[in-house]
Design a protein around this motif. Structure first.
Motif, short mmCIF file in Angstrom:
data_model
loop_
_atom_site.label_atom_id
_atom_site.label_comp_id
_atom_site.label_asym_id
_atom_site.label_seq_id
_atom_site.Cartn_x
_atom_site.Cartn_y
_atom_site.Cartn_z
N ARG A 52 0.83 -1.22 0.00
CA ARG A 52 0.00 0.00 0.00
C ARG A 52 0.86 1.26 0.00
NH1 ARG A 52 -4.74 -1.80 4.15
NH2 ARG A 52 -5.82 -3.17 2.69
N LEU A 53 1.95 1.24 0.76
CA LEU A 53 2.84 2.39 0.79
C LEU A 53 3.54 2.60 -0.56
CD1 LEU A 53 4.47 2.04 4.32
CD2 LEU A 53 2.72 3.68 3.60
N SER A 54 3.75 1.52 -1.29
CA SER A 54 4.38 1.60 -2.60
C SER A 54 3.38 1.95 -3.70
CB SER A 54 5.05 0.27 -2.95
OG SER A 54 6.04 -0.03 -2.01
N GLY A 55 2.11 1.99 -3.37
CA GLY A 55 1.09 2.33 -4.35
C GLY A 55 0.60 1.17 -5.19
N GLU A 56 0.91 -0.06 -4.77
CA GLU A 56 0.45 -1.24 -5.50
C GLU A 56 -1.00 -1.53 -5.14
OE1 GLU A 56 3.04 -4.53 -4.78
OE2 GLU A 56 4.84 -3.33 -5.09
N ARG A 57 -1.70 -2.17 -6.06
CA ARG A 57 -3.10 -2.50 -5.81
C ARG A 57 -3.25 -3.75 -4.94
NH1 ARG A 57 -7.04 -2.08 -10.66
NH2 ARG A 57 -7.98 -0.27 -9.68
#
Length: 77
Positions: A52-57
């Motif tokens: 989530r912090l990396s912006g992955e779904r």
């Protein structure tokens, strides 16, 4: 109908005893299974946060690899 076993208890005990060369308590296989379950739960929770912090779904192998070492350190006996 009797409840089904999740894993063969005698096989787990035999494997652990062969690797440790020590006497084992009666319910050591249950403790190993519970520790493994807690490890997987912690690994997935940390991987979810990292993803989530990396912006992955969703959770990817990359996010699991990033948190693997920290989770292994927490559960080292």
């Amino acid at each position: 109908m009797a409840p089904q076993q999740l894993y063969p208890r005698s096989t787990v005990k035999r494997i652990v005893k062969a690797h440790s060369n020590r006497n084992l308590s009666k319910n050591v296989d249950i403790m190993i299974f519970l520790d493994y379950t807690l490890f997987i739960q912690d690994l997935m929770r940390e991987a979810t946060i990292k993803a989530r912090l990396s912006g992955e779904r969703g959770i990817s192998a990359r996010s699991v690899r990033k948190v693997r070492e920290n989770s292994l350190r927490k559960f080292k006996g």
